[in-house]
Design a protein around this motif. Structure first.
Motif, PDB file in Angstrom:
ATOM      1  N   ARG A   1       3.645  -1.885   7.268  1.00 54.06           N
ATOM      2  CA  ARG A   1       4.272  -0.939   6.357  1.00 54.06           C
ATOM      3  C   ARG A   1       3.855  -1.298   4.942  1.00 54.06           C
ATOM      4  NH1 ARG A   1       8.772  -3.961   8.272  1.00 54.06           N
ATOM      5  NH2 ARG A   1       9.366  -5.531   6.744  1.00 54.06           N
TER       6      ARG A   1
ATOM      7  N   LYS B   1       4.540   0.024   0.594  1.00 50.73           N
ATOM      8  CA  LYS B   1       5.634   0.134  -0.382  1.00 50.73           C
ATOM      9  C   LYS B   1       6.759   1.035   0.103  1.00 50.73           C
ATOM     10  CE  LYS B   1       2.521  -0.155  -4.275  1.00 50.73           C
ATOM     11  NZ  LYS B   1       2.040   0.562  -5.437  1.00 50.73           N
ATOM     12  N   GLN B   2       6.396   2.032   0.918  1.00 54.87           N
ATOM     13  CA  GLN B   2       7.408   2.998   1.355  1.00 54.87           C
ATOM     14  C   GLN B   2       8.370   2.412   2.390  1.00 54.87           C
ATOM     15  OE1 GLN B   2       4.241   3.067   2.345  1.00 54.87           O
ATOM     16  NE2 GLN B   2       4.079   3.799   4.424  1.00 54.87           N
TER      17      GLN B   2
ATOM     18  N   TYR C   1       1.247   9.190   0.255  1.00 51.76           N
ATOM     19  CA  TYR C   1       1.724   7.864   0.638  1.00 51.76           C
ATOM     20  C   TYR C   1       1.283   7.596   2.064  1.00 51.76           C
ATOM     21  CZ  TYR C   1       4.718   7.469  -3.439  1.00 51.76           C
ATOM     22  OH  TYR C   1       5.182   7.359  -4.723  1.00 51.76           O
ATOM     23  N   GLY C   2       0.860   6.369   2.311  1.00 51.94           N
ATOM     24  CA  GLY C   2       0.450   5.996   3.658  1.00 51.94           C
ATOM     25  C   GLY C   2      -1.024   6.207   3.945  1.00 51.94           C
ATOM     26  N   ASP C   3      -1.797   6.669   2.946  1.00 53.37           N
ATOM     27  CA  ASP C   3      -3.236   6.853   3.169  1.00 53.37           C
ATOM     28  C   ASP C   3      -3.940   5.518   3.370  1.00 53.37           C
ATOM     29  OD1 ASP C   3      -3.295   9.596   3.168  1.00 53.37           O
ATOM     30  OD2 ASP C   3      -4.025   9.789   1.112  1.00 53.37           O
TER      31      ASP C   3
ATOM     32  N   LYS D   1      -4.950   1.231   2.067  1.00 51.93           N
ATOM     33  CA  LYS D   1      -5.227   0.274   1.004  1.00 51.93           C
ATOM     34  C   LYS D   1      -6.581  -0.371   1.293  1.00 51.93           C
ATOM     35  CE  LYS D   1      -2.789  -2.007  -2.297  1.00 51.93           C
ATOM     36  NZ  LYS D   1      -1.951  -1.426  -3.295  1.00 51.93           N
TER      37      LYS D   1
END
Length: 118
Positions: free
Chosen positions: A36, A38-39, A85-87, A89
């Motif tokens: 997971r 930051k979300q 969000y979630g794409d 890193k």
């Protein structure tokens, strides 16, 4: 040498791999991971999913190719024009040396090759 590690959505993996292949970077290792960002997971109704499936791909490139490869991954892995969000890193780390098992050749960051005596 630079190692590029990218954590991406599973549904974007084929697009990223195809883009890297087309760009001339076919040497990639891929495996499934969970985690997971930051979300802190996803909450759907009353259920919270702490661990989200992603794929980790990594490749080693010459320093002068780093920016091009990173941009290629971002373009292929991003959801829509602005992303979501979630794409994923991307992490960049130096590689001090590498060894080719079959030939026993050691490669240094300078590009110098050395035979390993067994």
């Amino acid at each position: 040498m630079i190692m590029i590690r990218a954590i991406i959505r599973p549904e974007k993996t084929d697009c990223v791999l195809a883009s890297l292949m087309e760009a001339g970077f076919p040497a990639v290792t891929k495996f499934p991971v969970v985690g997971r960002g930051k979300q802190r997971g996803i909450k759907i109704g009353e259920i919270t999913y702490d661990e989200i499936s992603k794929n980790l791909i990594f490749t080693v490139v010459k320093p002068q190719d780093k920016d091009f490869v990173v941009k290629t991954i971002i373009k292929a892995a991003r959801t829509g024009d602005k992303g979501a969000y979630g794409d994923g890193k991307i992490f960049i780390t130096p590689v001090l040396e590498s060894y080719t098992i079959s030939s026993g050749i050691k490669e240094l960051p300078s590009g110098e090759l050395e035979e390993v005596k067994i």
